[in-house]
Design a protein around this motif. Structure first.
Motif, short mmCIF file in Angstrom:
data_model
loop_
_atom_site.label_atom_id
_atom_site.label_comp_id
_atom_site.label_asym_id
_atom_site.label_seq_id
_atom_site.Cartn_x
_atom_site.Cartn_y
_atom_site.Cartn_z
N HIS A 110 -12.90 -3.94 -0.27
CA HIS A 110 -12.74 -3.21 0.98
C HIS A 110 -12.04 -4.05 2.06
O HIS A 110 -11.37 -3.50 2.93
N GLU A 111 -12.18 -5.37 1.99
CA GLU A 111 -11.46 -6.22 2.93
C GLU A 111 -9.96 -6.17 2.64
O GLU A 111 -9.14 -6.14 3.55
N LYS A 112 -9.63 -6.17 1.35
CA LYS A 112 -8.21 -6.05 0.99
C LYS A 112 -7.67 -4.69 1.39
O LYS A 112 -6.52 -4.57 1.82
N LYS A 113 -8.50 -3.65 1.27
CA LYS A 113 -8.09 -2.31 1.69
C LYS A 113 -7.69 -2.32 3.16
O LYS A 113 -6.64 -1.79 3.54
N LYS A 114 -8.54 -2.92 4.00
CA LYS A 114 -8.25 -2.99 5.45
C LYS A 114 -6.96 -3.76 5.70
O LYS A 114 -6.15 -3.38 6.55
N TYR A 115 -6.79 -4.86 4.97
CA TYR A 115 -5.58 -5.68 5.09
C TYR A 115 -4.34 -4.87 4.73
O TYR A 115 -3.31 -4.91 5.43
N LEU A 116 -4.42 -4.11 3.62
CA LEU A 116 -3.27 -3.32 3.16
C LEU A 116 -2.96 -2.17 4.11
O LEU A 116 -1.79 -1.83 4.32
N ILE A 117 -3.98 -1.56 4.69
CA ILE A 117 -3.77 -0.50 5.68
C ILE A 117 -2.96 -1.04 6.86
O ILE A 117 -2.05 -0.38 7.37
N ARG A 118 -3.29 -2.26 7.28
CA ARG A 118 -2.53 -2.88 8.38
C ARG A 118 -1.11 -3.20 7.94
O ARG A 118 -0.15 -2.93 8.66
N ARG A 119 -0.96 -3.76 6.73
CA ARG A 119 0.36 -4.16 6.25
C ARG A 119 1.29 -2.97 6.08
O ARG A 119 2.48 -3.04 6.39
N PHE A 120 0.75 -1.87 5.55
CA PHE A 120 1.57 -0.67 5.33
C PHE A 120 1.63 0.25 6.55
O PHE A 120 2.24 1.31 6.49
N GLU A 121 0.97 -0.18 7.62
CA GLU A 121 1.02 0.55 8.91
C GLU A 121 0.64 2.02 8.72
O GLU A 121 1.33 2.94 9.19
N LEU A 122 -0.47 2.24 8.02
CA LEU A 122 -0.96 3.60 7.78
C LEU A 122 -2.06 3.93 8.78
O LEU A 122 -2.94 3.10 9.05
N ASP A 123 -2.03 5.13 9.32
CA ASP A 123 -3.13 5.64 10.14
C ASP A 123 -4.12 6.33 9.21
O ASP A 123 -3.87 7.45 8.76
N PRO A 124 -5.26 5.69 8.88
CA PRO A 124 -6.18 6.25 7.89
C PRO A 124 -7.03 7.40 8.42
O PRO A 124 -7.76 8.03 7.65
N ALA A 143 -4.58 2.37 -2.36
CA ALA A 143 -5.71 2.60 -3.27
C ALA A 143 -5.53 1.78 -4.56
O ALA A 143 -6.47 1.15 -5.05
N ALA A 144 -4.32 1.78 -5.11
CA ALA A 144 -4.07 1.07 -6.37
C ALA A 144 -4.18 -0.44 -6.21
O ALA A 144 -4.67 -1.13 -7.10
N LEU A 145 -3.73 -0.94 -5.07
CA LEU A 145 -3.72 -2.39 -4.84
C LEU A 145 -5.06 -2.92 -4.36
O LEU A 145 -5.28 -4.14 -4.34
N SER A 146 -5.97 -2.01 -3.99
CA SER A 146 -7.28 -2.43 -3.46
C SER A 146 -8.34 -2.59 -4.53
O SER A 146 -9.44 -3.06 -4.23
N VAL A 147 -8.03 -2.17 -5.75
CA VAL A 147 -9.01 -2.27 -6.83
C VAL A 147 -8.61 -3.40 -7.78
O VAL A 147 -7.46 -3.84 -7.80
N HIS A 148 -9.57 -3.86 -8.55
CA HIS A 148 -9.32 -4.96 -9.49
C HIS A 148 -8.83 -4.38 -10.81
O HIS A 148 -9.58 -3.72 -11.53
N SER A 149 -7.57 -4.63 -11.12
CA SER A 149 -6.98 -4.14 -12.37
C SER A 149 -6.25 -5.28 -13.06
O SER A 149 -5.88 -6.28 -12.43
#
Length: 295
Positions: A110-124, A143-149
């Protein structure tokens, strides 16, 4: 490196139409494989086979050593997939959809999710029905980059994104590669593939027509040479390996050269008192068009 994806002699027909014919390639851990071809070449069909959405008629297709059709549920626990047109639930916000995708996958960072939301400049907080195509793609990518795959499959992932967001995506893919993840990247943006891919697989009319590193493939086509000399350079036009020789104003010319002859041509040019000699290797677009000219 460990072999993550193995596709060997895969065939798929839709009625009498043969969509895939003896498709063969691999994707290993810690590498990006660029999968390119125009619409209708068989890219998305191959990806659907790998995802266990459609079954092949013949051949072998495995991920993590498991059959993509029989073991698709197990395989999906360890892969992330982003299509070229992400469909969302219009009444949910982008943030809610990202959380749902992460939960369906089994969790995430979820920390990476927050980071990616900022990086991609998305209004969630906005409803998905108000999103542009580019913002829908951002939801899928986050979503894809926030999970461990262990394997990431991207099918035209930056469709609708502006160049700044494309650059963000490319940086994140490079991080995945350095973390030892396997990435299969299908994209129409050849410069993107050229920057990211360790190996390239070119598909044409359902068949693999070229595969290898860019360095390997560049030996199959011609470099562009620009040369300027003090003496008359017209003798260069007669050398073996020289094509499309165009002499410009003064003693300058531009022409294409078969890779094995570049050294010989440089040696001949030095006899003419070289002022400038520039050799530009073929781009991925050149390699691509080599197989599609006339289609």
């Amino acid at each position: 490196m460990a072999e993550i994806v193995k596709v060997k002699n895969v065939k798929k027909n839709f009625g009498k139409f043969q969509a895939l014919s003896d498709v063969t390639f691999t994707v290993e851990a810690g590498e990006v494989v660029g999968f390119i071809g125009p619409n209708g070449a068989g890219k998305s069909t191959t990806i659907r086979v790998l995802l266990g959405i459609i079954n092949r008629q013949a051949g072998e297709a495995t991920i993590f050593g498991k059959d993509v059709w029989k073991d698709s549920l197990e395989i999906h626990k360890r892969i992330s997939y982003v299509p070229g047109d992400v469909a969302l639930w219009g009444s949910l916000t982008g943030g809610e959809i990202i959380d749902l995708f992460m939960k369906l996958h089994g969790g995430g960072d979820h920390e990476k999710k927050k980071y990616l939301i900022r990086r991609f400049e998305l209004d969630p907080k906005k409803k998905a029905k108000s999103y542009s195509k580019g913002n829908r793609q951002k939801v899928g990518l986050i979503a894809a980059l926030s999970v461990h795959s262990d394997l990431y499959i991207f099918d035209e992932p930056t469709s609708g994104l502006d160049p700044l967001m494309e650059a963000v995506f490319q940086e994140e893919v490079e991080k995945l590669k350095h973390a030892g993840k396997a990435i299969l990247l299908s994209s129409h943006i050849l410069s993107e593939v050229e920057r990211l891919a360790d190996r390239v697989v070119i598909i044409r009319k359902g068949r693999i027509v070229e595969t290898g590193t860019l360095k390997d493939l560049r030996h199959l086509t011609r470099s562009t040479v620009t040369v300027e000399t003090k003496k008359d350079l017209s003798p260069l036009a007669e050398l073996k390996g020289v094509h499309d020789f165009q002499q410009k104003e003064g003693n300058s010319a531009i022409f294409s050269v078969d890779a094995p002859f570049i050294n010989e041509i440089l040696l001949e040019a030095t006899k003419l008192d070289v002022k400038k000699f520039e050799s530009v290797p073929p781009t991925l677009e050149d390699l691509f068009m080599r197989h599609y000219e006339g289609d």
